[in-house]
Design an enzyme around this catalytic site. Structure first.
Site, PDB file in Angstrom:
ATOM      1  N   HIS A   1     -33.905 -46.130 -49.465  1.00  0.00           N
ATOM      2  CA  HIS A   1     -33.475 -47.145 -48.505  1.00  0.00           C
ATOM      3  C   HIS A   1     -33.713 -46.705 -47.063  1.00  0.00           C
ATOM      4  O   HIS A   1     -33.983 -47.532 -46.201  1.00  0.00           O
ATOM      5  CB  HIS A   1     -31.987 -47.436 -48.722  1.00  0.00           C
ATOM      6  CG  HIS A   1     -31.469 -48.571 -47.898  1.00  0.00           C
ATOM      7  ND1 HIS A   1     -31.893 -49.869 -48.064  1.00  0.00           N
ATOM      8  CD2 HIS A   1     -30.562 -48.601 -46.880  1.00  0.00           C
ATOM      9  CE1 HIS A   1     -31.270 -50.659 -47.199  1.00  0.00           C
ATOM     10  NE2 HIS A   1     -30.457 -49.918 -46.471  1.00  0.00           N
TER      11      HIS A   1
ATOM     12  N   SER B   1     -32.346 -53.041 -43.118  1.00  0.00           N
ATOM     13  CA  SER B   1     -31.091 -53.231 -43.840  1.00  0.00           C
ATOM     14  C   SER B   1     -30.292 -54.390 -43.236  1.00  0.00           C
ATOM     15  O   SER B   1     -30.782 -55.510 -43.177  1.00  0.00           O
ATOM     16  CB  SER B   1     -30.298 -51.923 -43.842  1.00  0.00           C
ATOM     17  OG  SER B   1     -29.259 -51.956 -44.795  1.00  0.00           O
TER      18      SER B   1
ATOM     19  N   ASP C   1     -35.354 -47.609 -53.553  1.00  0.00           N
ATOM     20  CA  ASP C   1     -34.168 -48.064 -52.817  1.00  0.00           C
ATOM     21  C   ASP C   1     -33.006 -48.298 -53.795  1.00  0.00           C
ATOM     22  O   ASP C   1     -33.126 -49.085 -54.730  1.00  0.00           O
ATOM     23  CB  ASP C   1     -34.495 -49.365 -52.072  1.00  0.00           C
ATOM     24  CG  ASP C   1     -33.448 -49.723 -51.023  1.00  0.00           C
ATOM     25  OD1 ASP C   1     -32.285 -49.335 -51.188  1.00  0.00           O
ATOM     26  OD2 ASP C   1     -33.808 -50.405 -50.046  1.00  0.00           O
TER      27      ASP C   1
END
Length: 340
Positions: free
Chosen positions: A307, A148, A279
């Site tokens: 995610h 991320s 995601d």
């Protein structure tokens, strides 16, 4: 049964009842403290040691296991509002003879909290390089992993300091121009249009209910988490929410929002991309952006995963990372540098 036996059972029962009641009391009254104990327990069980490194008065907090050996060291960069312990579930499945370092990102966890200059992607890259130098991790090329926000930082780090790395893994990285918008990005655009309170950012929960919604946003798997634990997770975060908002505004600002996209053409390190097919935070279409820009990029898309790849598929993530590292050692990279 005589009186002595009765007394023995009473004493034994009382002895067992005390820790049980203490645990139940902690669960109900101090869930945040219980969460901290949980992380401490798993770090200890996995052989991870918490340490600190200083660079010109700036202090980094990190956990480590093992020493540099025949395999490259692995440095792991966590995502927004997380901390080094988010990697515990992956570390569990990594070989014990591999040197592992998990660092708290700038301002997160036990790492020094300063100002916005350190929270932009370029600022974080600069600080992580200082950390690498302070522990001399780059004496030999190492493998860098980022997820991320940490994936954005890791990708730009690879563009800035290619000599430090032998290979790179980006997990659902932020910082790209995505052909399709995710549910989260659409929500942010709606907030911008309506001028709603920025404090309502879904990734910065303030109640147990908002925490539950955040977990649903980040995960395909629906974890059944007791209300007390949800409250504990929120209680741990609330004192830091103003900091998280400051970081968030930096990483979605014009300077940082597409940092990885703007620098990906400079990445010469062998690259692996791992992405959850479901995601909802950063769209999976970003995987094709990287694959098209970097011809030798290896892409792994995970079914039934969102995610939070690290939390949802830790065993698979660890296996993919190690397979990639070993493949790079066996074949060598396109440069003269090797993972060894």
């Amino acid at each position: 049964m005589d009186l002595n036996e009765v007394n023995m059972f009473v004493i034994a029962g009382s002895t067992l009842a005390i820790p049980i009641l203490a645990f139940v009391g902690s669960f109900l009254l101090w869930p945040a403290a219980l969460i901290k104990v949980y992380y401490w327990y798993w770090r200890t069980a996995l052989g991870l040691h918490v340490d600190h490194a200083d660079y010109d008065g700036y202090r980094f907090c990190y956990s480590r296991r093992g020493r540099p050996g025949s395999r490259p060291s692995i440095l792991m960069l966590h995502g927004f509002s997380a901390h080094k312990d988010m990697w515990l579930s992956v570390v569990k499945f990594l070989p014990k003879n591999v040197h592992i370092v998990c660092v708290d990102m700038p301002g997160h966890g036990g790492t020094t909290r300063t100002s916005a200059v350190d929270y932009s992607i370029e600022g974080q890259v600069r600080r992580i390089h200082q950390f690498v130098e302070s522990i001399e991790l780059n004496k030999k090329p190492f493998h860098l992993v980022g997820t991320s926000m940490g994936g954005n930082v890791a990708g730009v780090y690879a563009a800035r300091f290619p000599a430090d790395l032998c290979s790179l893994t980006l997990i659902c990285p932020a910082g790209l121009k995505y052909p399709a918008e995710s549910k989260f990005v659409k929500h942010l655009r709606e907030l911008e249009k309506t001028g709603k309170d920025i404090k309502r950012i879904p990734l910065i929960p303030s109640t147990a209910e908002e925490m539950e919604e955040m977990l649903k946003l980040c995960s395909f798997v629906r974890f059944k988490i007791p209300q007390q634990i949800l409250q504990g997770l929120v209680d741990v975060r609330i004192p830091h929410n103003d900091f998280y908002r400051e970081v968030f505004m930096e990483i979605v600002g014009e300077e940082s929002r597409q940092s990885l996209h703007e620098n990906m053409h400079l990445i010469s390190t062998p690259l692996q991309v791992i992405w959850g097919k479901h995601d909802q935070v950063v769209d999976i279409s970003g995987a094709s952006v990287l694959a098209e820009a970097l011809a030798d990029c290896k892409v792994d898309l995970l079914d039934r995963c969102g995610h939070s790849v690290v939390m949802e598929r830790p065993r698979k993530t660890a296996l993919l990372i190690m397979d990639f590292i070993i493949a790079q050692q066996n074949t060598g990279s396109t440069s003269s540098k090797k993972c060894s």
